[in-house]
Scaffold this active site. Structure first.
Site, PDB file in Angstrom:
ATOM      1  CG  ASP A  33      -2.080   0.976   1.059  1.00  0.00           C
ATOM      2  OD1 ASP A  33      -3.224   0.512   0.889  1.00  0.00           O
ATOM      3  OD2 ASP A  33      -1.839   2.210   1.089  1.00  0.00           O
ATOM      4  CB  ILE A  34       0.770   4.253  -2.163  1.00  0.00           C
ATOM      5  CG1 ILE A  34       1.850   5.136  -2.729  1.00  0.00           C
ATOM      6  CG2 ILE A  34      -0.501   5.009  -1.855  1.00  0.00           C
ATOM      7  CD1 ILE A  34       1.527   5.672  -4.110  1.00  0.00           C
ATOM      8  CD  GLU A  99      -9.000   6.084  -0.049  1.00  0.00           C
ATOM      9  OE1 GLU A  99      -8.010   5.936  -0.793  1.00  0.00           O
ATOM     10  OE2 GLU A  99      -8.920   6.420   1.140  1.00  0.00           O
ATOM     11  CB  VAL A 100      -9.118   1.763  -5.254  1.00  0.00           C
ATOM     12  CG1 VAL A 100      -8.746   1.265  -6.646  1.00  0.00           C
ATOM     13  CG2 VAL A 100      -8.130   2.830  -4.782  1.00  0.00           C
ATOM     14  CG  HIS A 104      -8.549  -3.072  -2.691  1.00  0.00           C
ATOM     15  ND1 HIS A 104      -9.475  -2.383  -3.444  1.00  0.00           N
ATOM     16  CD2 HIS A 104      -8.421  -2.385  -1.532  1.00  0.00           C
ATOM     17  CE1 HIS A 104      -9.874  -1.319  -2.786  1.00  0.00           C
ATOM     18  NE2 HIS A 104      -9.255  -1.298  -1.604  1.00  0.00           N
ATOM     19  CG  HIS A 106      -6.804  -2.963   2.844  1.00  0.00           C
ATOM     20  ND1 HIS A 106      -6.140  -1.753   2.714  1.00  0.00           N
ATOM     21  CD2 HIS A 106      -8.010  -2.784   2.245  1.00  0.00           C
ATOM     22  CE1 HIS A 106      -6.913  -0.887   2.077  1.00  0.00           C
ATOM     23  NE2 HIS A 106      -8.054  -1.481   1.776  1.00  0.00           N
TER      24      HIS A 106
END
Ligand code: AMP
Length: 120
Positions: A33-34, A99-100, A104, A106
Site C-alpha cells: 500500500d502506498i 476508495e478504489v 482488493h 488489505h
C-alpha cells in the site's frame, strides 16, 4: 456499480503505473500500500475486473475465488505475518469508504493492531 477500467488498480494491472510488487500469479497481483497503516500493509487484487468483494463473490468463477484466496495466504506468508497474525479488510461501497473501485484485500500486520474499526 459498473466496473470502470480507468481506476488506479486497473492501471497497475495493465502496467501503466508502477507498484511495489510482492507476488503475482494467474489470479492475483499483490503490492504494498502506498500509504501504509501498519508496518505490513499489502494489497491483493484479482486479475479480473470486479468492483468489490460483493461483485467478486457474486460473479467470479470458483477457480478465480479459490485462486485469489490461495494468493492472499501466500502473500501473508511472504510478508512474514503468518505466525504473528494479521487482519484482512475488504471494503465494499459507501459506508466502508472504499476508495478504489477494483476489489482488493488489505493485509495488515507486523505489529499489534488497534481496534477493529474507528468512527469517521
Ligand atoms: P480502500 O479504501 O479499501 O479502497 O483502499 C484503497 C487503498 O489503496 C488505500 O489504502 C490507498 O493507500 C491504496 N492506494 C491508492 N493508490 C495506490 C497505489 N498507486 N499504490 C498502492 N496503493 C495505493
Amino acid at each position: 456499480m459498473a466496473y470502470e477500467d480507468s481506476n488506479i488498480f486497473a492501471k497497475i494491472l495493465r502496467g501503466e503505473i508502477p507498484c511495489d510488487k510482492v507476488y503475482e500469479d494467474e489470479f492475483a497481483l499483490a503490492f504494498r500500500d502506498i500509504n501504509p497503516q501498519a508496518s505490513v500493509h499489502t494489497l491483493v487484487i484479482p486479475k479480473g475486473a470486479y468492483v468489490s468483494f460483493d461483485d467478486f463473490a457474486a460473479k467470479a468463477s470458483d477457480a478465480e475465488i479459490g485462486g485469489f484466496s490461495r494468493a492472499v495466504q501466500i502473500v501473508a506468508s511472504r510478508e512474514g505475518v503468518t505466525d504473528s497474525g494479521y487482519r484482512l479488510i475488504a471494503n465494499h461501497g459507501k459506508h466502508s469508504f472504499q476508495e478504489v473501485p477494483h476489489f482488493h484485500v488489505h493485509i495488515l500486520g507486523g505489529e499489534p493492531l488497534p481496534g477493529l474499526i474507528a468512527r469517521p
